[in-house]
Design an enzyme around this catalytic site. Structure first.
Site, PDB file in Angstrom:
ATOM      1  N   ASP A  14       1.434  -1.058   0.210  1.00 39.02           N
ATOM      2  CA  ASP A  14       0.027   0.323   0.372  1.00 39.02           C
ATOM      3  C   ASP A  14       1.066   1.014   0.089  1.00 39.02           C
ATOM      4  O   ASP A  14       1.612   1.159   1.420  1.00 39.02           O
ATOM      5  CB  ASP A  14      -0.134   0.213   1.004  1.00 39.02           C
ATOM      6  N   LYS A  41      -5.736  -7.518   0.183  1.00 37.41           N
ATOM      7  CA  LYS A  41      -6.871  -7.410   0.361  1.00 37.41           C
ATOM      8  C   LYS A  41      -7.141  -9.383   1.702  1.00 37.41           C
ATOM      9  O   LYS A  41      -7.020  -9.297   3.178  1.00 37.41           O
ATOM     10  CB  LYS A  41      -8.180  -8.062  -0.033  1.00 37.41           C
ATOM     11  N   THR A 217     -21.545  -5.265   5.739  1.00 34.57           N
ATOM     12  CA  THR A 217     -20.489  -4.371   6.973  1.00 34.57           C
ATOM     13  C   THR A 217     -20.950  -2.837   6.149  1.00 34.57           C
ATOM     14  O   THR A 217     -21.849  -2.279   5.530  1.00 34.57           O
ATOM     15  CB  THR A 217     -19.080  -4.489   7.150  1.00 34.57           C
ATOM     16  N   SER A 218     -21.544  -1.641   7.585  1.00 33.39           N
ATOM     17  CA  SER A 218     -21.489  -0.779   7.174  1.00 33.39           C
ATOM     18  C   SER A 218     -21.085   0.341   7.890  1.00 33.39           C
ATOM     19  O   SER A 218     -21.563   1.131   8.318  1.00 33.39           O
ATOM     20  CB  SER A 218     -22.843  -0.810   7.054  1.00 33.39           C
ATOM     21  N   ALA A 220     -19.961   3.001  10.665  1.00 36.34           N
ATOM     22  CA  ALA A 220     -19.437   3.233  12.175  1.00 36.34           C
ATOM     23  C   ALA A 220     -21.209   3.060  12.650  1.00 36.34           C
ATOM     24  O   ALA A 220     -21.354   2.858  13.827  1.00 36.34           O
ATOM     25  CB  ALA A 220     -19.295   5.011  11.897  1.00 36.34           C
ATOM     26  N   THR A 245      -8.569   2.823   6.435  1.00 33.73           N
ATOM     27  CA  THR A 245      -8.187   1.959   5.475  1.00 33.73           C
ATOM     28  C   THR A 245      -7.639   0.022   5.715  1.00 33.73           C
ATOM     29  O   THR A 245      -7.564  -0.032   6.743  1.00 33.73           O
ATOM     30  CB  THR A 245      -6.414   2.424   5.329  1.00 33.73           C
ATOM     31  N   ASP A 249     -11.075  -6.166   5.581  1.00 33.76           N
ATOM     32  CA  ASP A 249     -10.031  -6.455   5.914  1.00 33.76           C
ATOM     33  C   ASP A 249     -10.021  -7.073   7.420  1.00 33.76           C
ATOM     34  O   ASP A 249      -9.734  -8.527   7.849  1.00 33.76           O
ATOM     35  CB  ASP A 249      -8.671  -6.503   5.168  1.00 33.76           C
ATOM     36  N   SER A 288      -2.590  -2.249  11.342  1.00 32.16           N
ATOM     37  CA  SER A 288      -3.377  -1.149  12.722  1.00 32.16           C
ATOM     38  C   SER A 288      -4.399  -2.677  13.541  1.00 32.16           C
ATOM     39  O   SER A 288      -5.391  -2.108  14.250  1.00 32.16           O
ATOM     40  CB  SER A 288      -4.357   0.152  12.271  1.00 32.16           C
TER      41      SER A 288
HETATM   42  P1  ADP Z   1     -14.721  -1.512   3.795  1.00 30.52           P
HETATM   43  O1  ADP Z   1     -13.737  -0.540   4.510  1.00 30.52           O
HETATM   44  O2  ADP Z   1     -15.174  -3.069   3.578  1.00 30.52           O
HETATM   45  O3  ADP Z   1     -15.541  -0.230   2.864  1.00 30.52           O
HETATM   46  P2  ADP Z   1     -16.868  -0.576   6.245  1.00 30.52           P
HETATM   47  O4  ADP Z   1     -16.864   0.854   5.913  1.00 30.52           O
HETATM   48  O5  ADP Z   1     -18.452  -1.507   6.374  1.00 30.52           O
HETATM   49  O6  ADP Z   1     -15.942  -1.815   6.010  1.00 30.52           O
HETATM   50  O7  ADP Z   1     -15.850  -1.673   7.627  1.00 30.52           O
HETATM   51  C1  ADP Z   1     -15.934  -2.802   7.893  1.00 30.52           C
HETATM   52  C2  ADP Z   1     -15.867  -2.652   9.792  1.00 30.52           C
HETATM   53  O8  ADP Z   1     -15.015  -1.202   9.889  1.00 30.52           O
HETATM   54  C3  ADP Z   1     -17.603  -1.778   9.911  1.00 30.52           C
HETATM   55  O9  ADP Z   1     -18.497  -3.038   9.870  1.00 30.52           O
HETATM   56  C4  ADP Z   1     -17.357  -1.471  12.079  1.00 30.52           C
HETATM   57  O10 ADP Z   1     -17.238  -3.095  12.544  1.00 30.52           O
HETATM   58  C5  ADP Z   1     -15.884  -0.737  11.138  1.00 30.52           C
HETATM   59  N1  ADP Z   1     -15.505   0.445  10.670  1.00 30.52           N
HETATM   60  C6  ADP Z   1     -15.773   0.872   9.616  1.00 30.52           C
HETATM   61  N2  ADP Z   1     -15.767   2.382  10.021  1.00 30.52           N
HETATM   62  C7  ADP Z   1     -16.125   1.727  11.510  1.00 30.52           C
HETATM   63  C8  ADP Z   1     -15.903   3.805  11.883  1.00 30.52           C
HETATM   64  N3  ADP Z   1     -16.004   5.174  11.468  1.00 30.52           N
HETATM   65  N4  ADP Z   1     -16.804   3.683  13.298  1.00 30.52           N
HETATM   66  C9  ADP Z   1     -16.703   2.153  14.147  1.00 30.52           C
HETATM   67  N5  ADP Z   1     -15.972   1.200  13.121  1.00 30.52           N
HETATM   68  C10 ADP Z   1     -15.911   1.528  12.118  1.00 30.52           C
END
Ligand code: ADP
Length: 296
Positions: A14, A41, A217-218, A220, A245, A249, A288
């Site tokens: 990366d 990934k 996953t969504s 926050a 980032t 994964d 991380s």
């Molecule tokens: P990707 O990185 O594949 O787009 P997401 O953004 O949905 O996936 O993030 C994956 C997981 O990381 C989430 O289900 C959550 O547990 C954690 N996460 C991501 N962003 C946040 C955030 N802003 N606050 C807390 N947890 C987060």
């Protein structure tokens, strides 16, 4: 070589550039100093799992170059078995990542060596694992062969369909857990919504595509577990975001680790949101990821 958990997927270096904003077409933006981190990934997922104590191997490919050595060092350092990582005569995969002050990232991937991973590399080894996580950024026919071989041998399969792509229906029917983020879910469901989002209830439609279960996953908001019996919303801990980032994964590695320990899917997702949330509070992808001790 057998490991309880086999991850089939990419390994990339990366190249991360902090920038006030991302350039649009034809524009040049000056960013900060570039940092080089081990990523991709597949490698990320394997490292996340190993940090949590999983017995995990990565099946992947890197080039005979400095980036490949960086990746192998990181995998070794985290305790991932690397006997199935091929060193091939192509450049190691690279991800060009722009991170803006809000913690959001945008990524351009040059797969390089990852595209040397062929279907014949995966079939026999996948069947020896208890759980296999297959991720994208490798050739689609390799993804298909891995899933089909796993399904035929009773290995539990998690398909992390990211970046999202059209996977043939018979292959999706062999998937135990389809893991996607909300944008990928919207794409799979053919949502016409302008923001690429779908309502929670509509996620049940993912099972019509063939997998036995799905986890969406969504960010926050955490994750939603989709099973025949219904939907389970899994909230994520509220944290201060530094760098998202590799959050998906981290989630994949933690989910798969819990599945190798025979957790139910909702419990596995609950453990995965904790790991992923902690990962976004620190910079980089692999660096991380928390250890089991740090999670306590
Ligand atoms: P990707 O990185 O594949 O787009 P997401 O953004 O949905 O996936 O993030 C994956 C997981 O990381 C989430 O289900 C959550 O547990 C954690 N996460 C991501 N962003 C946040 C955030 N802003 N606050 C807390 N947890 C987060």
């Amino acid at each position: 070589m057998t490991a309880q958990l086999l991850v089939v997927g990419s390994a990339n270096a990366d190249l991360v550039v902090p920038a006030e904003r991302r350039p649009s077409g034809g524009e040049t933006v000056l960013g900060g100093d570039t940092e080089t981190w081990p990523g991709g990934k597949g490698a990320n997922t394997a490292v996340a799992a190993a940090r949590l104590g999983a017995d995990v191997a990565l099946l992947g490919a890197v080039g005979d170059d400095a980036h490949g050595r960086l990746l192998l060092d990181s995998l070794h350092g985290s305790g991932v078995h690397t006997g199935l990582v091929r060193v091939v005569p192509r450049p190691t995969g690279l991800a060009f990542i722009t991170v803006t002050p809000d913690g959001e990232n945008s990524i351009l991937v040059s797969p390089g060596a990852n595209h040397a991973l062929r279907p014949d590399d995966v079939a026999s080894v996948v069947s020896e694992a208890k759980v296999a996580v297959v991720s994208m950024e490798i050739p689609l026919d390799t993804v298909e062969r891995a899933i089909n071989a796993a399904a035929a041998s009773g290995t539990r399969t998690v398909l992390n369909l990211s970046p999202v792509a059209a996977v043939p229906a018979p292959t999706l029917a062999g998937v135990d857990v389809l893991l996607v983020n909300e944008h990928e879910a919207a794409w799979l469901l053919g949502s016409g919504a302008a923001d690429g989002m779908v309502g929670t209830r509509e996620l049940a439609g993912l099972l019509d595509l063939g997998p036995r279960a799905a986890v969406v996953t969504s960010g926050a908001r955490g994750a939603v577990v989709v099973e025949q019996e219904g939907l389970t919303e899994v909230p994520t801990p509220a944290v201060e975001v530094v760098d998202t980032t590799g959050a998906g994964d981290a989630f994949a590695g933690a989910l798969a680790t819990a599945l190798t320990r025979d957790a139910g899917l909702a419990d596995a997702a609950a453990s995965a949101v904790r790991v992923a949330a902690l990962s976004v509070t620190r910079r980089g992808a692999q660096p991380s990821y928390p250890t089991a001790v740090e999670l306590e």
